[in-house]
Enzyme design. Structure first.
Site, mmCIF file in Angstrom:
data_model
loop_
_atom_site.group_PDB
_atom_site.id
_atom_site.type_symbol
_atom_site.label_atom_id
_atom_site.label_comp_id
_atom_site.label_asym_id
_atom_site.label_seq_id
_atom_site.Cartn_x
_atom_site.Cartn_y
_atom_site.Cartn_z
ATOM 1 N N HIS A 104 0.742 -1.139 0.141
ATOM 2 C CA HIS A 104 -0.046 -0.169 -0.092
ATOM 3 C C HIS A 104 0.769 1.165 0.054
ATOM 4 O O HIS A 104 2.123 1.180 0.147
ATOM 5 C CB HIS A 104 -0.972 0.079 1.252
ATOM 6 C CG HIS A 104 -0.430 0.429 2.645
ATOM 7 N ND1 HIS A 104 -1.219 0.636 3.573
ATOM 8 C CD2 HIS A 104 0.681 0.222 3.203
ATOM 9 C CE1 HIS A 104 -0.501 0.766 4.439
ATOM 10 N NE2 HIS A 104 0.810 0.580 4.259
ATOM 11 N N CYS A 115 4.929 5.336 5.305
ATOM 12 C CA CYS A 115 3.926 4.602 4.700
ATOM 13 C C CYS A 115 3.323 5.465 3.509
ATOM 14 O O CYS A 115 2.675 5.074 2.533
ATOM 15 C CB CYS A 115 2.595 4.396 5.672
ATOM 16 S SG CYS A 115 2.640 2.795 6.560
ATOM 17 N N HIS A 165 5.072 -0.080 -0.332
ATOM 18 C CA HIS A 165 5.796 -1.131 0.501
ATOM 19 C C HIS A 165 4.632 -2.079 0.941
ATOM 20 O O HIS A 165 3.613 -2.099 0.984
ATOM 21 C CB HIS A 165 6.213 -0.141 1.720
ATOM 22 C CG HIS A 165 5.306 0.366 2.567
ATOM 23 N ND1 HIS A 165 4.816 1.774 1.893
ATOM 24 C CD2 HIS A 165 4.686 -0.182 3.623
ATOM 25 C CE1 HIS A 165 3.864 1.941 2.953
ATOM 26 N NE2 HIS A 165 3.858 0.835 3.848
ATOM 27 N N HIS A 189 3.237 -4.983 3.694
ATOM 28 C CA HIS A 189 3.040 -5.601 5.167
ATOM 29 C C HIS A 189 2.575 -7.025 5.156
ATOM 30 O O HIS A 189 1.866 -7.429 4.433
ATOM 31 C CB HIS A 189 1.774 -4.728 5.849
ATOM 32 C CG HIS A 189 2.306 -3.297 6.120
ATOM 33 N ND1 HIS A 189 3.107 -2.755 7.110
ATOM 34 C CD2 HIS A 189 2.042 -2.021 5.426
ATOM 35 C CE1 HIS A 189 3.340 -1.542 7.210
ATOM 36 N NE2 HIS A 189 2.637 -1.126 6.137
ATOM 37 N N ASP A 208 -4.737 -10.786 -0.969
ATOM 38 C CA ASP A 208 -3.264 -11.447 -0.723
ATOM 39 C C ASP A 208 -2.465 -11.315 -1.957
ATOM 40 O O ASP A 208 -2.894 -11.453 -3.122
ATOM 41 C CB ASP A 208 -3.529 -12.898 -0.455
ATOM 42 C CG ASP A 208 -1.993 -13.559 -0.002
ATOM 43 O OD1 ASP A 208 -1.109 -12.821 0.502
ATOM 44 O OD2 ASP A 208 -1.926 -14.660 -0.346
ATOM 45 N N HIS A 209 -1.166 -10.585 -1.802
ATOM 46 C CA HIS A 209 -0.439 -10.464 -2.839
ATOM 47 C C HIS A 209 -0.644 -9.671 -3.891
ATOM 48 O O HIS A 209 -0.265 -9.369 -5.075
ATOM 49 C CB HIS A 209 0.170 -11.621 -3.555
ATOM 50 C CG HIS A 209 1.089 -12.477 -2.843
ATOM 51 N ND1 HIS A 209 0.627 -13.127 -1.782
ATOM 52 C CD2 HIS A 209 2.491 -12.733 -2.886
ATOM 53 C CE1 HIS A 209 1.797 -13.913 -1.261
ATOM 54 N NE2 HIS A 209 2.570 -13.459 -1.970
ATOM 55 N N GLU A 261 -1.454 -4.818 11.582
ATOM 56 C CA GLU A 261 -0.637 -4.229 10.392
ATOM 57 C C GLU A 261 0.922 -4.784 10.635
ATOM 58 O O GLU A 261 1.753 -4.987 9.593
ATOM 59 C CB GLU A 261 -0.861 -2.743 10.006
ATOM 60 C CG GLU A 261 -0.158 -2.440 8.781
ATOM 61 C CD GLU A 261 -0.433 -0.902 8.523
ATOM 62 O OE1 GLU A 261 -1.385 -0.561 7.554
ATOM 63 O OE2 GLU A 261 0.044 -0.072 9.000
HETATM 64 NI NI NI Z 1 2.620 0.964 5.541
#
Ligand code: NI
Length: 136
Positions: free
Chosen positions: A15, A34, A40, A42, A80-81, A125
């Protein structure tokens, strides 16, 4: 007699937190790491709690196999992914903070779970940062 049944699941996603109407400086100040322009990832952990009466015939509040299928279909498959900003329509106009992700997950699961049961979504997160939403 009400009992809470819980199921844990996992997804990896990328995100970026930013508001396009803010300057780069303000985005950096508010969102820090972020805000990284190239996204990047998580390792998200999601815990879904369902609270309700125990069925006298089955002894279940909800069949955990069914709950795990709902989480798979509503959360793992779509998230996911994925890049949450670019790949997931829910976040086209909604900043994908942990708070917003938890609310989106809750709304998706709420449609699948009988209304006589309470639903809570907890989203990690990072191992230390997590949020929860009960629909209030
Ligand atoms: Ni983040």
């Amino acid at each position: 007699m009400k009992v809470t049944v819980s199921r844990k699941a996992h997804f990896n996603a990328a995100h970026r937190l930013y508001r396009k109407e803010w300057t780069d400086e303000k985005n950096e100040l508010i969102f820090g790491k972020c805000n990284n322009a190239n996204f990047h990832g998580h390792n998200y952990e999601v815990i879904v709690h369902v609270t309700g009466a125990v069925d006298p015939e089955t002894g279940y509040v909800i069949d955990l196999k069914i709950l795990s299928d709902y989480i798979y279909e509503e959360v793992e498959v779509p998230f996911d992914h994925k890049n949450l900003n670019l790949d997931v329509a829910d976040f086209a106009e909604l900043i994908p903070t942990a708070e917003h992700i938890a609310v989106v997950i809750w709304n998706k699961l709420r449609k699948r779970i009988e209304m006589d049961k309470q639903l809570e979504v907890v989203l990690y997160e990072t191992p230390r940062n997590f949020v929860s939403y009960k629909g209030d």
